[in-house]
Enzyme design. Sequence first.
Site, mmCIF file in Angstrom:
data_model
loop_
_atom_site.group_PDB
_atom_site.id
_atom_site.type_symbol
_atom_site.label_atom_id
_atom_site.label_comp_id
_atom_site.label_asym_id
_atom_site.label_seq_id
_atom_site.Cartn_x
_atom_site.Cartn_y
_atom_site.Cartn_z
ATOM 1 N N ARG A 151 -20.986 -13.654 -10.442
ATOM 2 C CA ARG A 151 -19.500 -13.974 -10.290
ATOM 3 C C ARG A 151 -19.420 -15.493 -10.985
ATOM 4 N NH1 ARG A 151 -19.503 -10.545 -4.972
ATOM 5 N NH2 ARG A 151 -21.978 -11.747 -5.191
ATOM 6 N N SER A 204 -29.703 -17.615 -6.568
ATOM 7 C CA SER A 204 -30.035 -17.096 -5.314
ATOM 8 C C SER A 204 -31.499 -16.825 -5.321
ATOM 9 C CB SER A 204 -29.249 -15.887 -4.705
ATOM 10 O OG SER A 204 -27.857 -16.020 -4.928
ATOM 11 N N ASP A 215 -27.415 -19.329 -2.520
ATOM 12 C CA ASP A 215 -26.371 -18.778 -1.845
ATOM 13 C C ASP A 215 -26.092 -18.822 -0.365
ATOM 14 O OD1 ASP A 215 -28.810 -16.972 -1.370
ATOM 15 O OD2 ASP A 215 -27.607 -15.167 -2.045
#
Length: 482
Positions: free
Chosen positions: A78, A147, A200
């Site tokens: 994203r 992440s 994350d």
Amino acid sequence: AERKRRVAAVIEEVERSLATPTALLRSIADAMVTEMERGLRGDIHAQLKMLISYVDNLPTGDEHGLFYALDLGGTNFRVLRVQLGGREKRVVKQQYEEVSIPPHLMVGTSMELFDFIAAALAKFVDTEGEDFHLPEGRQRELGFTFSFPVNQTSISSGTLIKWTKGFSINGAVGEDVVSELSRAMERQGLDMKVTALVNDTVGTLAGGRYNDNDVVAAVILGTGTNAAYVEHANAIPKWTGLLPKSGNMVSARTPYTWKTKVYATIVINTEWGSFKSDKLPLSEYDKIMDFESLNPGEQIYEKMISGMYLGEIVRRILLKLAHDASLFGDVVPPKLEQPFVLRTPDMSAMHHDSSHDLKILGSKLKDIVGIADTSLEVRYITRHICDLVAERGARLAAAGIYSILKKIGRDKVPNGESKMPRTVVALDGGLYEHYKKFSSCVEATLTDLLGEEASSSVVAKLANDGSGIGAALLAASHSQYA
Ligand code: ADP
Ligand code: MG
């Protein structure tokens, strides 16, 4: 009748091997606390890495300006931009875009992967509208949510420890992921500076704290699983070694009150996905899936809990039922032999089918496994298997959350006090967000483990895209212009 008997025998064996009685969850949580302590001591054999983040202050609400974030960590990545308006106006405007990562890039070269990402980011920056304002002469700044386990060397640099979740790129381990991204941005002609590199979980914690001051931990239940939490500095023996270099990791602005003392605090990224214990209910299906995975022997807890694997475990059990008990008829459906054909979102859709004839489940079986006209009995059995696998994952996830609350003394009312402080756990990830039966089971199990009194002070809160906004907030608080 013989077939029925064989089906029942397999199901019974599956139920037994996936069982998670509450007493077992408690002992798993205890084992996890022990592993957390080992990690905090810096024991090189500790399963939980308990990585010290360089986040020296969690967001306060005063952040303002235009910031970008990029979230790379699973099947999608994203990009996001946000205009922050300070304490009064908060998030003025935010836009994001999601791009799926072509599977070949997950196992290609790191240059190809980062070029793909930087190109998508550059394209996104080109669409920046009038509502966003970058002060004259300033460089755009980015918070990078990455992440995977990283050995952080500063707030804006860190080297990859290992890939997880289906990524396997040669030569990237040991490299600084920020310089790789920065070089790729340069190749795209994109002028942007990475001012914060965050996991994350840490991003979700930051985003959660921005909205609610009582957030003490963040948990990701998505493609993989992981957690971060706020730890007392004096509970981190290994930290003393780092003191001279990064004494500013203490969050002076957000002291953590515990009983009557105030301790400095540090954000710890547990990397709990790598937890392993002989207490974990590891079935033959888990063992074979692990053996055949890209990272055998690693991320055992993650492989029992997270979205990348739940559907696959269900598939393996259905395959066993097909082989040993002819569940789908005399021939084993060839499609069922294919690893990862049954994805967790499909499992979730089947599991949630509440129609009287399990119609959705039937059509999923047809689409995925290639078996039309399944009997109602077969559909019920399939749904039951989904239930067993999801419930085990959710209950194990709740045990993990419980272990963190235990670690920070938020699992019961403190001695001599009448109530536990309000305690919020921010949760994010597609699995938790979309798989309703999974998330309700996490919550119910956590309540069960905490007991009535403590659980009345604990809130599990969905922090939707907390990590994206969190990374942007951390980019702001670590801005080169701040
Ligand atoms: P990531 O973990 O890759 O950063 P997300 O947090 O968006 O990304 O989680 C995506 C994962 O969530 C998917 O891999 C899938 O396993 C799971 N997921 C997404 N949608 C659903 C759904 N409807 N039901 C169950 N699981 C889902
Ligand atoms: Mg994610």
